[in-house]
Design a protein around this motif. Structure first.
Motif, PDB file in Angstrom:
ATOM      1  N   TRP A 177      -4.038  -0.979  -2.337  1.00  0.00           N
ATOM      2  CA  TRP A 177      -4.692  -1.454  -1.105  1.00  0.00           C
ATOM      3  C   TRP A 177      -3.769  -1.273   0.093  1.00  0.00           C
ATOM      4  O   TRP A 177      -4.144  -0.702   1.126  1.00  0.00           O
ATOM      5  CB  TRP A 177      -5.052  -2.921  -1.330  1.00  0.00           C
ATOM      6  CG  TRP A 177      -5.692  -3.651  -0.213  1.00  0.00           C
ATOM      7  CD1 TRP A 177      -5.058  -4.340   0.782  1.00  0.00           C
ATOM      8  CD2 TRP A 177      -7.096  -3.821   0.026  1.00  0.00           C
ATOM      9  NE1 TRP A 177      -5.984  -4.928   1.612  1.00  0.00           N
ATOM     10  CE2 TRP A 177      -7.238  -4.622   1.173  1.00  0.00           C
ATOM     11  CE3 TRP A 177      -8.247  -3.358  -0.635  1.00  0.00           C
ATOM     12  CZ2 TRP A 177      -8.485  -4.983   1.680  1.00  0.00           C
ATOM     13  CZ3 TRP A 177      -9.481  -3.730  -0.128  1.00  0.00           C
ATOM     14  CH2 TRP A 177      -9.583  -4.528   1.021  1.00  0.00           C
ATOM     15  N   THR A 178      -2.542  -1.737  -0.038  1.00  0.00           N
ATOM     16  CA  THR A 178      -1.585  -1.650   1.059  1.00  0.00           C
ATOM     17  C   THR A 178      -1.160  -0.206   1.310  1.00  0.00           C
ATOM     18  O   THR A 178      -0.881   0.172   2.450  1.00  0.00           O
ATOM     19  CB  THR A 178      -0.344  -2.500   0.743  1.00  0.00           C
ATOM     20  OG1 THR A 178      -0.776  -3.743   0.214  1.00  0.00           O
ATOM     21  CG2 THR A 178       0.481  -2.754   1.984  1.00  0.00           C
ATOM     22  N   THR A 179      -1.115   0.598   0.253  1.00  0.00           N
ATOM     23  CA  THR A 179      -0.722   1.990   0.437  1.00  0.00           C
ATOM     24  C   THR A 179      -1.689   2.702   1.390  1.00  0.00           C
ATOM     25  O   THR A 179      -1.273   3.507   2.216  1.00  0.00           O
ATOM     26  CB  THR A 179      -0.656   2.705  -0.918  1.00  0.00           C
ATOM     27  OG1 THR A 179       0.162   1.932  -1.799  1.00  0.00           O
ATOM     28  CG2 THR A 179      -0.042   4.079  -0.771  1.00  0.00           C
ATOM     29  N   LEU A 181      -3.036   1.379   3.901  1.00  0.00           N
ATOM     30  CA  LEU A 181      -2.699   0.939   5.259  1.00  0.00           C
ATOM     31  C   LEU A 181      -1.459   1.648   5.804  1.00  0.00           C
ATOM     32  O   LEU A 181      -1.159   1.555   6.989  1.00  0.00           O
ATOM     33  CB  LEU A 181      -2.463  -0.575   5.290  1.00  0.00           C
ATOM     34  CG  LEU A 181      -3.702  -1.452   5.112  1.00  0.00           C
ATOM     35  CD1 LEU A 181      -3.316  -2.908   5.141  1.00  0.00           C
ATOM     36  CD2 LEU A 181      -4.723  -1.145   6.197  1.00  0.00           C
TER      37      LEU A 181
END
Ligand SMILES: Nc1ncnc2c1ncn2[C@@H]1O[C@H](COP(=O)(O)OP(=O)(O)O)[C@@H](O)[C@H]1O
Ligand SMILES: [Mg+2]
Lengths: 296, 234
Positions: A177-179, A181
């Motif tokens: 998920w953060t990747t 972003l």
């Protein structure tokens, strides 16, 4: 002493192949939490490609190996695109079952088009010829398996450690998920992960069939399962774990057969799974197991 | 710069956003305040392309981005610094920073931004080769903010940057946010810490259970009796 050395050579060979295959399983699991049952079949693909390249196209052995890696890698990428990507975000078991289906699909289509008849994969004589050396019976292929595997593992480690896409692969295995972003094109990273994994399995298939001499539609099945055990022993998701797990398993299996009473040597596969259970009892996350990061 | 029109987002069949509209103009700091579970993070996730809205449009610099992939949105300069820092604990500090700039081609600009981040947060420079998981909470927030800077934001979405941090660290983080704005970065700041956010912001929106209930210049909201009662502890 010679006997011990001979077994060590065998164990290094077997371990190298398990390690190459286990790395791919662990990379894909790390990112998608998918136990890819079709991974062993990439070995089969690689072995058949090498067979065709050596016998029909009469290519030199190096090009045959390279071709096997490229074709297996490409097939890995296509399978991810067509079969796994549409299932992303659904339950993990859906992908797992799909990978089982793909494994059967590969095995069955190979059986239908190429027959189940095992075919000899003949390496050039200068690789396959066995000779006596310091009391050992070895062939250049034994050294090739070890050196090529180590070379590939070093290259892979450098790739994962230093390239942007390698860093992105590790980031994805921690939190996808953060990747997203971070501006990372995650689908491309996943495609690369599948391509690299399948290519490593493809070359492992060539080495396997090159060493044991035969290819059939189920060639990759048992070593694929063993590589899965190796990955779990090392700690699924950990690349160094997969390498260590591969060699550990290679040694355990070869030395079990070498030193257990002959009556038991037929149980080598069962022994592998008992070993797995024993290790998981002591270290449930495997030797290099990582605690689960938060995955939103 | 950012226009959100009638945004609806659901998790399964639970509606989290029920028709949000808001606007951020170039150069502003806009605060989005609301209590836990109001839909602030959901709003930011939808803007960043991580959640597909059921209905509504999101425009960035006049271009519709509602259905773009998250990486395309970041590459346009719309960057999010997520809630709870979400640093990559197993990567080094340097790798975290490098990853966030991975899509940028202008190497000298990336090098300048790295200098800048290490200048703003010298502790990150000292710990570049350390695993980010070993950083303290405050250092992790600095890394998260540094990472956002490395992505070259023109509009920065900040999700509760002060959450769980010591007052001194909060002050430092808010200073850096103010600096960024002075350098031309537009900011949408999500906070439960309404007082801090309203002091810094030009304008603010209040969100309650998935809908905007108030919007006004920040100084006005600081004096608003409803805001005082609900978010400023009376
Ligand atoms: N992944 C999720 N699945 C289901 N419901 C969620 C999920 N994330 C948030 N929600 C719900 O959506 C609502 C808004 O949540 P969120 O946007 O995280 O609020 P905030 O950031 O303002 O605290 C809450 O009711 C929350 O329970
Ligand atoms: Mg939130």
């Amino acid at each position: 002493m010679t006997y011990l050395l001979q077994q060590t050579v065998n164990a290094l060979n077997l371990g190298s192949i398990y390690a190459l295959v286990a790395i791919g399983l662990t990379i894909v699991y790390g990112i998608l939490r998918l136990i890819n049952f079709a991974h062993g079949d990439m070995m089969t693909v690689g072995a058949y490609v090498a067979l065709a390249a050596l016998s029909a196209l009469v290519l030199p052995v190096w090009s045959a190996m390279l071709l096997a890696m490229i074709v297996a890698g490409a097939i890995g990428i296509v399978i991810e695109r067509l079969a796994y990507r549409p299932l992303r975000g659904s339950r993990e078991v859906a992908m797992l079952i799909t990978s089982l289906a793909i494994s059967s699909l590969i095995q069955n289509s190979a059986t239908m088009t190429l027959t189940a008849q095992p075919r000899p994969l003949r390496l050039p004589a200068e690789l396959a010829r066995r000779f006596e050396w310091a009391g050992l019976t070895i062939a250049p292929i034994d050294g090739l398996i070890l050196l090529l595997s180590i070379l590939l593992m070093v290259l892979l480690s450098l790739f994962v450690k230093y390239t942007t896409i390698g860093i992105a692969m590790r980031a994805c295995s921690e939190r996808v998920w953060t990747t997203h972003l971070m501006g990372v094109h995650v689908n491309r990273v996943i495609a690369v992960a599948f391509g690299v994994s399948a290519a490593l399995a493809g070359i492992a298939g060539v080495l396997w069939s090159g060493k044991f001499g035969l290819v059939d539609p189920f060639t990759g099945f048992v070593p694929g399962l063993k590589a899965f055990v190796a990955a779990v022993i090392g700690g699924v998701g950990s690349i160094p774990g997969a390498m260590v797990g591969g060699y550990l398993l290679g040694f355990a299996e070869v030395f079990f057969v070498a030193f257990a009473p002959p009556a038991l040597s037929g149980y080598r596969d069962a022994f592998v799974f008992v070993l797995l259970l024993a290790i998981l009892l002591v270290r449930p996350a495997g030797l290099f197991g990582l605690e689960e990061g938060r995955r939103a | 710069m950012l226009h959100i029109h009638d945004l609806h987002v659901a998790y399964g069949n639970v509606d989290a956003l029920k028709g949000i509209s808001l606007e951020v103009r170039a150069g502003e700091i806009v605060a989005l305040i609301g209590s836990n579970g109001a839909g602030k993070t959901t709003t930011l996730s939808a803007i960043s392309g991580l959640l597909r809205p059921k209905r509504g449009q999101i425009l960035f610099e006049g271009v519709e981005i509602t259905r773009l992939a998250p990486y395309e949105i970041v590459r346009r300069g719309l960057v999010q610094c997520p809630e709870g820092r979400q640093i990559f604990a197993r990567l080094t500090v340097a790798e975290n920073l490098r990853l966030a700039a991975g899509h940028r081609r202008d190497r000298s600009a990336v090098a300048r931004d790295l200098e800048r981040v290490l200048g703003l947060f010298p502790i990150l420079g000292e710990r570049q080769q350390q695993i980010a998981g070993l950083l303290s909470g405050g250092e992790q927030q600095m890394l998260a903010l540094g990472r956002s800077i490395m992505s070259a934001p023109r509009l920065l979405l900040l999700d509760e940057p002060s959450l769980g941090l010591a007052p001194l660290v909060v002050e430092r983080i808010f200073q850096v946010i103010a600096d960024l704005r002075r350098e031309g970065v537009t900011i949408l700041l999500v906070e439960q810490n309404a007082w801090q956010a309203l002091r810094l912001a030009d304008r603010a929106y209040v969100i309650e259970t998935g809908a905007i209930t108030l919007s006004a210049p920040a100084p006005v909201l600081l004096e608003d009796p409803r805001v005082k009662a609900a978010y400023l502890g009376g």
